[in-house]
Design an enzyme around this catalytic site. Sequence first.
Site, PDB file in Angstrom:
ATOM      1  N   HIS A 177       0.823  -1.215   0.000  1.00 14.94           N
ATOM      2  CA  HIS A 177       0.000   0.000   0.000  1.00 14.94           C
ATOM      3  C   HIS A 177       0.862   1.273   0.000  1.00 14.94           C
ATOM      4  O   HIS A 177       0.531   2.256   0.667  1.00 14.94           O
ATOM      5  CB  HIS A 177      -0.929  -0.004   1.216  1.00 14.94           C
ATOM      6  CG  HIS A 177      -2.250   0.673   0.971  1.00 14.94           C
ATOM      7  ND1 HIS A 177      -2.351   2.021   0.699  1.00 14.94           N
ATOM      8  CD2 HIS A 177      -3.513   0.193   0.955  1.00 14.94           C
ATOM      9  CE1 HIS A 177      -3.613   2.340   0.559  1.00 14.94           C
ATOM     10  NE2 HIS A 177      -4.355   1.235   0.698  1.00 14.94           N
ATOM     11  N   GLU A 315      -2.306  -0.383  -6.234  1.00 20.07           N
ATOM     12  CA  GLU A 315      -2.301  -1.640  -5.490  1.00 20.07           C
ATOM     13  C   GLU A 315      -2.672  -2.799  -6.416  1.00 20.07           C
ATOM     14  O   GLU A 315      -3.832  -2.948  -6.801  1.00 20.07           O
ATOM     15  CB  GLU A 315      -3.299  -1.558  -4.337  1.00 20.07           C
ATOM     16  CG  GLU A 315      -3.088  -0.372  -3.409  1.00 20.07           C
ATOM     17  CD  GLU A 315      -4.363  -0.021  -2.673  1.00 20.07           C
ATOM     18  OE1 GLU A 315      -4.908  -0.906  -1.970  1.00 20.07           O
ATOM     19  OE2 GLU A 315      -4.843   1.124  -2.820  1.00 20.07           O
TER      20      GLU A 315
END
Length: 353
Positions: A177, A315
């Site tokens: 992330h 992501e």
Amino acid sequence: MSVKKTFFGNMANGDAVDLYTITNKSGASVSLMTLGGGIQSIRVPDKNGVLADVVLGFDEPQPYVDGDLGFQGLLVGRVANRIRNAKFSIDGVEYNLPANQGSWTLHGGGRFSYSIWETADITENSVSFRKFSPDMEDGFPGNFTLTVKYTFTEDNTLRLEYSVLSDKKTAANPTNHAYFNLSGKSDGTIEDHLLKINADLFTETDENQLPTGELGDVRGTMMDFNEMHRIGDRIDEPFRAIIDGIGYDNNYCLRKNGREFSEAAVLIDKESGRQLAVYTDLPGIQLYCGGWLAKSGNPGKENGKVTYRRGVALETQFYPDSVNFPQKFPFSYVMPDEEFKTVTEFRFSVAQL
């Protein structure tokens, strides 16, 4: 190439957090932390050879576990993104999970990201972290081990190799992330960054951005990044899959053949000339521009605040909530005692504009 270990700081409970910094011959480097197995910094050159940190984060460990600060740089597991109603079923058995955001589960409940990971292996250009999760922890089946190997190369590629083992059939959707700001500056948003995403479709969502199971066409909408353009060009346009004032927080369905390893997205900061190409063997990529972060007040590294639209997360993943749409979305369960693997690369370079 070299790897240097340093002490990063202590958590509130006294647990120590270490940093491992991989540096290549040109001086570019990646710093990785045992907290959440995360990326703390990536220092790469601009068009003039000047190094700067291109990921958001903090100068000490504690802010990384603040749920309001957006999982900065952390590894996410067991299952990234949203799971509707905090539950799913495998072979007719229902599993109930932490509802850590609204009525749904976000990023597996957060435990993986907010834990200290074991350092599994170190070479001259790589560091591997490992996290074990016992059967039914946070409601997920299987004694589950996730290992992530980070390798940094002489040509400024950061390779993430994920490996999962479980003794029961289970679900896994790990990701990293990190929030990128290729300018290397301590202020400004990412709205001037140029972005291309190799996708014609996205996952349709409801008012809470939970997938409905349907796919939408990006063409002719503000979601379309097939042609590279500024992130900020259409970020505030009204659209059914966008929450007003938040901007992009959406999964793109990559244009590829199965688990083919291919380019997913390209991000460029025109002023510095830095470019990031994201490659993956997974079918989706979540574009998130930090629209849920506070507009001021959050701390950050080197006086650069972790605030609204300061960075963009890309992501790589299975589609959100695939555990509840395993027949409609491309998805692979982890089978007992069979290793599940996936690879993502962040390739940094100077753009040829």
